[in-house]
Design an enzyme around this catalytic site. Structure first.
Site, mmCIF file in Angstrom:
data_model
loop_
_atom_site.group_PDB
_atom_site.id
_atom_site.type_symbol
_atom_site.label_atom_id
_atom_site.label_comp_id
_atom_site.label_asym_id
_atom_site.label_seq_id
_atom_site.Cartn_x
_atom_site.Cartn_y
_atom_site.Cartn_z
ATOM 1 N N PRO A 45 0.747 -1.244 0.000
ATOM 2 C CA PRO A 45 0.000 0.000 0.000
ATOM 3 C C PRO A 45 0.782 1.302 0.000
ATOM 4 O O PRO A 45 1.331 1.719 1.011
ATOM 5 C CB PRO A 45 -0.813 -0.092 1.286
ATOM 6 N N GLU A 46 0.777 1.989 -1.112
ATOM 7 C CA GLU A 46 1.086 3.403 -1.156
ATOM 8 C C GLU A 46 -0.207 4.047 -1.657
ATOM 9 O O GLU A 46 -1.223 3.354 -1.747
ATOM 10 C CB GLU A 46 2.286 3.671 -2.073
ATOM 11 N N ARG A 97 1.964 -9.305 8.382
ATOM 12 C CA ARG A 97 3.002 -8.788 9.272
ATOM 13 C C ARG A 97 2.484 -7.964 10.437
ATOM 14 O O ARG A 97 3.258 -7.552 11.294
ATOM 15 C CB ARG A 97 4.008 -7.971 8.456
ATOM 16 N N ARG A 142 15.658 3.168 3.209
ATOM 17 C CA ARG A 142 15.032 2.237 2.268
ATOM 18 C C ARG A 142 15.934 2.039 1.064
ATOM 19 O O ARG A 142 16.838 2.834 0.816
ATOM 20 C CB ARG A 142 13.669 2.762 1.802
#
Length: 264
Positions: free
Chosen positions: A2-3, A111, A249
């Site tokens: 999800p972005e 997660r 990142r």
DNA sequence: TTTCATGTTCAGCA
DNA sequence: GTGCTGAACATGAA
């Protein structure tokens, strides 16, 4: 998953499947994903309510409850909504389940980095978290003011949800790739033209991703996102793409295209 | 077995 | 306050 484009797809999915269906029961399978509300008040707010509307700000979703208040949904890195009918087999990793008279809406998140909470009003939640304007709403002027004044790597700044909401690791790479900007470049070193390019590319890329249903295979061939992997080649010049750690990142970029920037 | 992963938050330091 | 780094969260996939 999800972005911004993925969360926009989730919003439409929920609108399509789960609006105006009274919640008979809320099942909290794993309390880890519950934040900003205790279980009793959450269940109290949800059970007997229906979802009237859904709003999105960046990667954050807000579900309006008919008995008052809004559910806040954030999908973390692996979260997604799954609408189930009676006969559907339940997927793995259901953390919270909103059970309707027939069928249900599940918050699936292996997660457990996603979060579900409660807020009186989306505006209040946005203010508390100091979320920036949505990436599809921010004007060029706001964009230039914000990023022209920010220090450090431009990729890290683009991913900062306080500055603009909705961009994460993948889409920031694509935006910078399309503008031939080094993800490690100091934001203050960028030109007006760079700012214009990023603002335009941001809108173009996010809208494109939404229009193809966030299926990367259906993105134009010129997109870095389609083959984003170690050892892959630049869709523009064919040379090997590089990686670097930026903002904690992994950034993918084409160093050859950056080098040639001034020639185009 | 080890490393990495589309996100956020917090501690510690400059 | 801003920014950076590393760790934590918890689990699957390569």
């Amino acid at each position: 998953m999800p972005e911004l484009p993925e969360v926009e797809a989730f919003k439409r999915y929920i609108e399509r499947t789960s609006l105006e269906r009274p919640v008979a029961r809320m099942e909290i399978r794993n309390g880890v994903v519950i934040r900003g509300a205790d279980r009793p008040s959450l269940i109290e707010a949800v059970e007997g309510s229906e979802v009237l509307s859904v709003r999105r700000r960046g990667k954050q979703l807000f579900l309006e409850l008919s008995r008052g208040g809004w559910l806040t949904w954030h999908f973390g890195m692996t979260g997604r909504p799954v609408a189930l009918e009676r006969w559907d087999e339940e997927p793995r990793f259901v953390r919270v389940k909103f059970v309707f008279e027939h069928g249900s809406l599940a918050f699936v998140d292996p997660r457990m980095l996603g979060r579900i909470g409660l807020t009186a009003r989306p505006e209040r939640f946005i203010e508390e978290r100091r979320l920036g304007p949505d990436a599809l709403d921010i004007t060029l002027e706001e964009f230039t003011t914000t990023f022209g004044a920010s220090k450090g790597a431009i990729k890290a700044a683009l991913m900062d949800q306080h500055k603009v909401a909705g961009i994460g690791n993948l889409y920031s790479d694509e935006i910078l790739f399309q503008c031939r900007i080094d993800p490690r470049a100091d934001a203050r070193s960028l030109s007006e033209e760079d700012m214009r390019c990023m603002h335009q590319a941001m809108r173009r890329v996010l809208n494109m991703a939404i229009s193809v249903g966030t299926d990367f295979e259906r993105l134009p061939r010129s997109y870095l996102l389609r083959g984003r992997a170690v050892g892959s080649s630049c869709p523009r010049c064919g040379s090997l793409v590089s990686t670097a750690t930026v903002g904690g990142r992994t950034a993918f970029f084409c160093p050859f295209c950056l080098d040639r920037k001034s020639f185009f």
